[in-house]
Motif scaffolding. Sequence first.
Motif, PDB file in Angstrom:
ATOM      1  N   ALA A 146       0.828  -1.212   0.000  1.00  0.00           N
ATOM      2  CA  ALA A 146       0.000   0.000   0.000  1.00  0.00           C
ATOM      3  C   ALA A 146       0.857   1.255   0.000  1.00  0.00           C
ATOM      4  N   THR A 151      -4.781   2.466  -2.889  1.00  0.00           N
ATOM      5  CA  THR A 151      -6.053   1.928  -3.366  1.00  0.00           C
ATOM      6  C   THR A 151      -7.188   2.627  -2.632  1.00  0.00           C
ATOM      7  N   SER A 158      -2.415   4.117   3.394  1.00  0.00           N
ATOM      8  CA  SER A 158      -1.419   4.216   2.319  1.00  0.00           C
ATOM      9  C   SER A 158      -0.500   5.407   2.537  1.00  0.00           C
ATOM     10  N   TYR A 246       2.027   0.965 -12.067  1.00  0.00           N
ATOM     11  CA  TYR A 246       1.566   2.279 -11.614  1.00  0.00           C
ATOM     12  C   TYR A 246       2.553   3.381 -11.999  1.00  0.00           C
ATOM     13  N   GLU A 254      -5.047   3.887 -12.411  1.00  0.00           N
ATOM     14  CA  GLU A 254      -6.097   4.500 -11.593  1.00  0.00           C
ATOM     15  C   GLU A 254      -7.476   4.315 -12.225  1.00  0.00           C
ATOM     16  N   GLY A 257      -8.147   0.718 -11.523  1.00  0.00           N
ATOM     17  CA  GLY A 257      -8.152   0.473 -10.093  1.00  0.00           C
ATOM     18  C   GLY A 257      -9.376   0.987  -9.379  1.00  0.00           C
ATOM     19  N   LYS A 258      -9.918   2.115  -9.816  1.00  0.00           N
ATOM     20  CA  LYS A 258     -11.068   2.665  -9.106  1.00  0.00           C
ATOM     21  C   LYS A 258     -12.306   1.789  -9.264  1.00  0.00           C
ATOM     22  N   LEU A 261     -10.481  -2.144  -7.392  1.00  0.00           N
ATOM     23  CA  LEU A 261      -9.842  -2.226  -6.091  1.00  0.00           C
ATOM     24  C   LEU A 261     -10.684  -1.806  -4.881  1.00  0.00           C
TER      25      LEU A 261
END
Length: 264
Positions: A146, A151, A158, A246, A254, A257-258, A261
């Motif tokens: 993290a 995330t 994080s 990343y 992102e 991931g949104k 995750l």
Amino acid sequence: MREQLRGKNIIITGASGGIGAEIARLCAASGSNLVLLARSVDKLKQIELELEQKYSTHVDVFQVDVSDTDKIKEVFAQIFKQLGHIDILVNNAGYGIFREAHEATIDEIKGMFNVNVLGLMACTSMVLPKMRERRFGHIINIASQAGKFATPKSSVYSATKHAVLGYTNALRMELDDYNVQVTSVNPGPIATNFFKIADEQGTYVKNVKRFMLQPEYVAQKVVDSMLTRAREVNLPRWMNLGSAVYVLFPRLFERIGKRVLPSK
């Protein structure tokens, strides 16, 4: 048996359970002298009894909340009086609470930073002068994947682990000329009591259970890195690819991931 650890003085914070306790067991089996720190003194005393009976090693335990910097100064003064020096410090104490940023309270934010960041720095500052003077030692900071890529729902956690990695990387360069090694350990989710606090609803554990690392495995990798020049220990290796993706493709990461995750 890891011969390089025989007779070495090792401090482990957050040693009352999880990977901290497993690291202690492996170090005891290698003939190390241990100092175990945690908030739960009863659990520490159980581990102390277990290790001294099984391995005939020397174990000291201290009840410490690493967010209490005055207590840290007091305890480390006692440790140096008893042992003289510390060869390895494992900064393992830490916790997280998974919430979206707007839901996290100020007290929760302060609590995580006080333990995960300031407590780690305070413990490290206690051993640095003597390690520099002796030109020998190893500081191992348990960070997290993290800390390499954030995330959803882990914004504060994080942030604390990003801080740990920044501190660790700078410290490594500062100590390079003093033969003091600095290693960050960046594990993914581990099957410990961490998630009883971090994941109150149990949804994250349910979603990632099949990917969870066992504490014994993580501890083995940590102990294998002791007194080596390991810069980082990333577990599992495939998860560390996420941080590489990343760095190279942050917008794509992102965007995907949104949606994928927020399973916490």
